[in-house]
Design a protein around this motif. Structure first.
Motif, PDB file in Angstrom:
ATOM      1  N   PRO A  94      -1.943  20.284  10.342  1.00  0.00           N
ATOM      2  CA  PRO A  94      -2.091  20.897  11.668  1.00  0.00           C
ATOM      3  C   PRO A  94      -1.455  22.286  11.707  1.00  0.00           C
ATOM      4  O   PRO A  94      -0.548  22.586  10.932  1.00  0.00           O
ATOM      5  CB  PRO A  94      -1.345  19.927  12.588  1.00  0.00           C
ATOM      6  CG  PRO A  94      -0.337  19.281  11.704  1.00  0.00           C
ATOM      7  CD  PRO A  94      -0.886  19.273  10.304  1.00  0.00           C
ATOM      8  N   SER A 110       2.877  20.323  12.082  1.00  0.00           N
ATOM      9  CA  SER A 110       3.012  18.942  11.597  1.00  0.00           C
ATOM     10  C   SER A 110       4.044  18.177  12.410  1.00  0.00           C
ATOM     11  O   SER A 110       3.832  17.024  12.798  1.00  0.00           O
ATOM     12  CB  SER A 110       3.406  18.950  10.118  1.00  0.00           C
ATOM     13  OG  SER A 110       2.422  19.588   9.339  1.00  0.00           O
ATOM     14  N   ALA A 170       2.555  17.490  15.841  1.00  0.00           N
ATOM     15  CA  ALA A 170       1.459  16.523  15.776  1.00  0.00           C
ATOM     16  C   ALA A 170       1.997  15.102  15.625  1.00  0.00           C
ATOM     17  O   ALA A 170       1.510  14.168  16.278  1.00  0.00           O
ATOM     18  CB  ALA A 170       0.529  16.864  14.617  1.00  0.00           C
ATOM     19  N   ILE A 197      -0.091  12.079   9.012  1.00  0.00           N
ATOM     20  CA  ILE A 197      -1.203  12.851   9.558  1.00  0.00           C
ATOM     21  C   ILE A 197      -2.244  13.019   8.459  1.00  0.00           C
ATOM     22  O   ILE A 197      -1.911  13.019   7.273  1.00  0.00           O
ATOM     23  CB  ILE A 197      -0.756  14.242  10.076  1.00  0.00           C
ATOM     24  CG1 ILE A 197       0.220  14.898   9.082  1.00  0.00           C
ATOM     25  CG2 ILE A 197      -0.151  14.162  11.454  1.00  0.00           C
ATOM     26  CD1 ILE A 197       0.700  16.262   9.514  1.00  0.00           C
ATOM     27  N   ARG A 226       1.639  12.199  18.492  1.00  0.00           N
ATOM     28  CA  ARG A 226       0.920  10.954  18.191  1.00  0.00           C
ATOM     29  C   ARG A 226       1.762   9.731  18.529  1.00  0.00           C
ATOM     30  O   ARG A 226       1.289   8.798  19.184  1.00  0.00           O
ATOM     31  CB  ARG A 226       0.519  10.925  16.713  1.00  0.00           C
ATOM     32  CG  ARG A 226      -0.668  11.808  16.382  1.00  0.00           C
ATOM     33  CD  ARG A 226      -0.925  11.848  14.886  1.00  0.00           C
ATOM     34  NE  ARG A 226      -2.046  12.716  14.568  1.00  0.00           N
ATOM     35  CZ  ARG A 226      -3.311  12.331  14.508  1.00  0.00           C
ATOM     36  NH1 ARG A 226      -3.610  11.069  14.751  1.00  0.00           N
ATOM     37  NH2 ARG A 226      -4.274  13.184  14.228  1.00  0.00           N
TER      38      ARG A 226
END
Length: 409
Positions: free
Chosen positions: A367, A50, A53, A363, A57
């Protein structure tokens, strides 16, 4: 023959002891170790996944480092980046730097017949990294921004598009205003729809041609509002940042993406704290369970300890028996915990069946980061800590008197 190992196996797996308390204790110990491994693997893999990710991003959208003018203020309208002392070629030669992207931004309002929304038009040019942005596209395509005239195609966020009931290939009117000037109207074609799941981005940004921003902001044809600096590895930002500062000039400043979005940094720090806390709790639980299991086994085998000492077994040998007990209890639990934990993580990684609300978590799915270093470290760490916890119970064995052990058996 290794007597301690042989004796450990005998009392743990003997068919005669099928209903023996030690058999139950062994299974309880293995279960506690397996659960500790499963919870620790899930916590680390999803927590780090997380964190990575979210960082990827936001850095893929805004760069790992942004270079801006010191004249920039809290508004979303870019100030012109000062070129004195700015060495773009030197920035590109920094080993950690993957690429640069120029931009300029201006705030405006999107208007339809029934609704409106405040936006920030982030103007990009011919160095726009389309490949890096492509994973964010949910419909439509990415326009070509060649800085040759004015490209009226834009990329709108899915959130704003839904709020205004827009879709790819629709047209939208944007209003820009500056002090002491009449409002400026521009009509754009929505070429693509993007989604980052980062609320701070999706609620505000529209991507378009940098020449439109230059026109609105009265900038020169080669002037820009800032540079997005992308790194090969976001984790090395602390190493690259001082090098970047050397080549930007004294009238500009560099800003890490984590400083640009402090709310996201706070959220990432929560992941770090949660991972540390949960693993610490699981270690304590496993250690307590192992200690309790060994103490029960010692109590149950007090008579055997007395007999072994009477027959000449040394304290070291008897301690080895119970150390082997720990291994027999833990190793199968380690294998089972890794198998189950990795199985669950692989299922999530390839199916994404557990969803999240991006409004709260940045998110949309959980992930998974299957880093072999952390996977091995979890098993080795629990094994070592539990082994250290074994020392105290093993020395208690040395204090058992053979005479009293046999007498009260």
């Amino acid at each position: 023959m290794n007597f301690p190992l042989y004796f450990s196996k005998k009392i743990a797996f003997s068919k005669d002891n099928k209903n023996n308390l030690s058999k139950v204790i062994v299974h309880i110990g293995r279960l506690s170790v397996a659960l500790g491994i499963i919870v620790s693997l899930i916590t680390i893999s999803t927590g780090l996944g997380s964190k990575r990710a979210i960082e990827n991003r936001i850095s893929n959208f805004s760069g790992d480092v942004s270079v801006k003018s010191t004249r920039s203020n809290s508004s979303y309208n870019s100030s012109i980046l000062d070129t004195k002392g700015l060495d773009v070629n030197a920035l590109k030669q920094i080993p950690e730097v993957a690429g640069l992207q120029s931009y300029a931004s201006v705030s405006g309002i999107l208007r339809t017949e029934t609704n409106f929304a405040g936006i920030i038009l982030k103007g990009v040019g011919k160095d726009f990294d389309k490949e890096r942005f492509q994973p964010f596209i949910v419909s439509g395509s990415i326009p070509d921004y060649k800085e040759d005239g004015y490209n009226n195609e834009v990329i709108l966020s899915e959130k704003i598009a839904n709020d205004l009931s827009l879709k790819a290939n629709d047209s939208i009117v944007t209003i820009f205003s500056k002090e002491d000037q009449k409002p400026i109207y521009r009509k754009f074609l929505i070429k693509g729809i993007y989604k980052t799941d980062i609320k701070l981005v999706d609620d505000l940004y529209m991507i378009g041609d940098i020449n439109h921003v230059r026109k609105v902001m009265n900038m020169g044809e080669n002037e820009v509002g800032g540079l997005d600096v992308f790194l090969n590895d976001t984790d090395k930002i602390d190493n690259a940042f001082p090098q970047i500062e050397q080549y930007i000039g004294y009238r500009n400043y560099a800003e890490k993406v984590t400083e640009k979005y402090p709310q996201i940094l706070d959220w990432i720090n929560i992941f770090n704290q949660n991972i540390t806390l949960i693993i610490a709790i699981m270690l304590i639980v496993v250690v307590i369970n192992i200690i309790m299991v060994l103490l029960i086994l010692i109590i149950e085998r007090t008579n055997s300890i007395g007999v072994l000492k009477t027959m000449g077994a040394s304290n070291a040998q008897i301690r080895s028996i119970f150390i082997n007990y720990t291994l027999l209890i833990m190793v199968p639990g380690l294998f089972a915990g890794n198998a189950i934990g990795l199985g669950l993580l692989l299922i999530q990684k390839y199916t994404c069946f557990i969803k999240l609300d991006p409004e709260n978590y940045f998110i949309s799915t959980v992930p998974v980061d299957l880093n072999p270093v952390y996977i091995i470290a979890v098993s080795v760490g629990i094994f070592i800590v539990s082994g250290i916890a074994m020392i105290l119970p093993s020395y208690l064995i040395s204090r058992i008197s053979p005479l009293k052990a046999i007498k009260y058996s």
